[in-house]
Design an enzyme around this catalytic site. Structure first.
Site, mmCIF file in Angstrom:
data_model
loop_
_atom_site.group_PDB
_atom_site.id
_atom_site.type_symbol
_atom_site.label_atom_id
_atom_site.label_comp_id
_atom_site.label_asym_id
_atom_site.label_seq_id
_atom_site.Cartn_x
_atom_site.Cartn_y
_atom_site.Cartn_z
ATOM 1 N N GLN A 509 0.605 -1.232 -0.045
ATOM 2 C CA GLN A 509 -0.149 0.013 -0.120
ATOM 3 C C GLN A 509 0.875 1.261 0.040
ATOM 4 O OE1 GLN A 509 -3.105 -0.122 -0.801
ATOM 5 N NE2 GLN A 509 -3.458 2.142 -0.447
ATOM 6 N N GLU A 510 2.107 1.185 0.629
ATOM 7 C CA GLU A 510 2.807 2.452 0.727
ATOM 8 C C GLU A 510 3.633 2.923 -0.571
ATOM 9 O OE1 GLU A 510 3.567 4.583 3.010
ATOM 10 O OE2 GLU A 510 2.605 4.039 4.752
ATOM 11 N N SER A 511 4.139 1.847 -1.081
ATOM 12 C CA SER A 511 5.205 2.187 -2.115
ATOM 13 C C SER A 511 4.962 1.266 -3.570
ATOM 14 C CB SER A 511 6.477 1.922 -1.839
ATOM 15 O OG SER A 511 6.957 0.913 -1.434
#
Length: 660
Positions: A509-511
């Site tokens: 989800q982050e990167s």
């Protein structure tokens, strides 16, 4: 076409003649020139763009370079040159991108004849302002009733724009939209803290009063305190705008003023909308009286989907299932299909004290309609139907022919090349265009799997994931949930007793596994760590001699990211939802958000005030559950990971009160 010959094919041919080194040097020079053109484009340096363009002729990214150069002077370029560009790069993303830009310009010029001729050739159809201009031409040329689509587009835009404001004005003149439609746009804009589009809407209906919108936005209480002799309809609507603006900072004061003074003056619709906004603002502040404010709305159909969504959230916190049911039933047909509201409507039907066999059957039908491994509520629906979350059977891999088709797709090749030289946003846009709209109706599932496979093989993980995510009937978990750097991530997670599935769920989800990813606020690397957080965490986990420039090193980024996540998880007593919220929004906010009633974590997550964090928590937990199914090859439960959320036990203390 010769100009679009893939660079890899060129290099392959040159290798056979012993000229690989020369070709590589020439191409590297071309790459440097493209990057220089990119900077010139960002500065709108027309002179430099014109000087550089001849030097990149024949480069695989020539269409992009030509687009930059012509876009910079599109307002002065003759139509013949624009059409020559369309011909030279026919079928490409950049042909359609320039046509998008030109259509916007034609709309602003009110050149409806040229706009009408060009619009059918526009393939992307994803620009709302262009669509609004098109609706205006449809209304002019055929007298078609386009009001509903125009309002939907206009209401969805947060910023002021010419196209949708123009069509609204035109339709208002033709009596296809009325004064209430315009005031509703103003209300939505004021609620979103966007005074300019609110003023534009009022200017259509009551131009002599539109200046009042700016004053109301600056000081709503002052307007409400004014002694108004003639309470006209427009004056009442301005009062509604003032109450909406006041509610953003103090919903209780807005409620008191509405109750004591304005309630009897407003129409039922105006009153219901205002109470809905007050309820929404109270709900976003997690006030216990939010549901009581919504209870003053006697007709749910007077609210829009946004307000109804917050009515559902406030009712969920109070366990008011009847209100959940009535609000979801009042939503638009589009929102009623959203898995979020399908799920809560089903839960409300099952929770009704008078739930009969027919209601239970309806609830189970709703759950079956969305149950899958695709997302948060889809997974909860699976579990509510008694089915565990498992890895779906993998579809047949792309055939050699399907792989060759993806490999030879000029748009995909250009996209990958642009990404490889550091033009990621440009590459992403062309990739998305090529997978969405390159062929009529977009790529089918097999095409998407092949395109995703190509991105995976090149380790362009974000395109791999996003493309595979879009398949409708075929689900390939190996593509959707890849595990790059598995040895590093799993080893580090196990060392600090952290679930590797949770780490992967968060990184995805982050990167999207982009190692050099950098957010607009300065977070870096796989786990998107902020510089100050990295420095603090490095000390906590004993990472000596840490310097900020190490944050994009994969091992260091994973060490610090997992170290911080473990510290956050411990501080929130092992609650994955609260730790995910803290990772995204900082620990201070979820410490406040947990106060109040003890809730099942799905209800708590749905009530997170920030849209970004609310979406983030749900996706991280959904990802985690699917990664756990892959890693363990065992059935998994999302509900078990969610648990409950409530105030901190008074006997426990914060592990790290200085947690950044």
């Amino acid at each position: 076409m010769k100009l679009l010959t893939p660079i890899l094919t060129l290099l392959s041919a040159l290798t056979m003649t012993g000229l690989t080194s020369f070709a590589a040097k020439a191409q590297n020079k071309g790459d440097d020139l493209m990057l220089e053109m990119h900077q010139a484009s960002r500065k709108n340096d027309k002179t430099r763009l014109a000087a550089l363009l001849p030097q990149v002729r024949g480069h695989v990214l020539e269409p992009l370079a030509a687009y930059w150069e012509l876009r910079a002077r599109l307002d002065t370029a003759p139509d013949s040159e624009i059409r020559s560009f369309f011909s030279a790069y026919a079928g490409s993303y950049y042909e359609d991108r320039l046509r998008n830009d030109w259509l916007l310009q034609l709309g602003k010029r009110r050149d409806w004849a040229t706009f009408t001729a060009e619009y059918p050739r526009y393939r992307m159809r994803d620009d709302r302002e262009v669509r609004c201009y098109a609706l205006a031409t449809e209304a002019m040329n055929s007298k078609a009733n386009v009001a509903e689509e125009a309002k939907r587009l206009w209401y969805a835009l947060r910023e002021a724009d010419d196209g949708c404001t123009y069509v609204a004005d035109h339709l208002h003149s033709g009596k296809q939209i009325n004064g209430l439609d315009l005031w509703r746009k103003a209300r939505i804009a004021m609620d979103a803290n966007r005074p300019r589009p609110a003023k534009d809407a009022v200017d259509i209906e009551a131009p002599r009063l539109s200046e009042q919108v700016t004053l109301i936005h600056a000081d709503p209480a002052k307007y409400l305190d004014k002694r108004i002799i003639a309470i006209t309809r427009n004056r009442k609507e301005l009062a509604v705008l003032a109450l909406i603006r006041l509610a953003a900072s103090n919903p209780d004061e807005a409620a008191e003023r509405l109750d004591k003074h304005w309630d009897l003056m407003l129409s039922a619709e105006e009153r219901h909308w205002t109470w809905g906004v007050i309820g929404k603002q109270a709900a976003q502040k997690l006030q216990g009286n939010a549901a009581a404010y919504f209870a003053k709305v006697q007709k749910d159909s007077d609210l829009n989907d946004d307000l109804l969504g917050w009515k559902v959230r406030a009712a969920l916190r109070q366990g008011q299932w009847r209100q959940v049911l009535s609000a979801t039933q009042a939503m638009s047909p589009e929102s009623q299909k959203d898995p979020t509201w399908v799920y809560w409507r089903a839960r409300a039907l099952l929770a009704s004290p008078a739930s009969d066999a027919a209601q239970k059957q309806e609830a189970h039908n709703l759950l079956r309609n969305i149950a899958s491994v695709r997302g948060f509520y889809e997974q909860l629906a699976l579990e509510d139907l008694g089915q565990p979350i498992t890895v779906p059977e993998r579809p047949a891999p792309p055939s050699p022919q399907e792989k060759a088709s993806a490999l030879n797709n000029p748009g995909l090749q250009r996209a990958l090349y642009a990404i490889s030289i550091g033009l990621r946003p440009e590459g992403n846009r062309e990739w998305n265009y090529s997978t969405n709209l390159h062929t009529p109706g977009g790529m089918n599932d097999r095409d998407l799997l092949a395109a995703a496979d190509l991105a995976c093989q090149r380790q362009v993980w974000d395109r791999c994931i996003n493309t595979s995510d879009r398949t409708k009937d075929l689900i390939d978990f190996e593509q959707r949930f890849p595990m790059p750097l598995r040895e590093i991530v799993v080893r580090r997670a196990e060392q600090i007793k952290l679930d590797p599935a949770y780490v992967y769920g968060l990184i995805r989800q982050e990167s999207r596994f982009i190692t050099d990813a950098r957010s607009h606020v300065g977070a870096s690397g796989l786990m998107q760590v902020m510089p100050a957080t990295a420095k603090w965490t490095a000390k906590k986990i004993g990472l000596t001699n840490f310097t900020p420039d190490q944050i994009n090193d994969r091992e260091v980024n994973v060490a610090i990211g997992t170290g911080y996540l473990k510290l956050v998880l411990d501080d929130f007593e092992g609650s994955m939802p609260m730790a995910a919220a803290a990772y995204n929004a900082g620990p201070g906010r979820p410490r406040n958000w947990r106060n109040g009633p003890v809730l099942e974590a799905a209800i708590w997550a749905e009530n997170i005030p920030f849209h970004e964090t609310r979406d983030y928590v749900k996706k991280v937990l959904s990802n985690t559950t699917n990664y756990a199914a892959i890693l363990t090859r065992q059935p998994q439960s999302l509900k078990a990971r969610l648990g409950q959320v409530g105030p901190r036990n008074s006997q426990t203390v914060e592990v790290n009160p200085d947690l950044p």
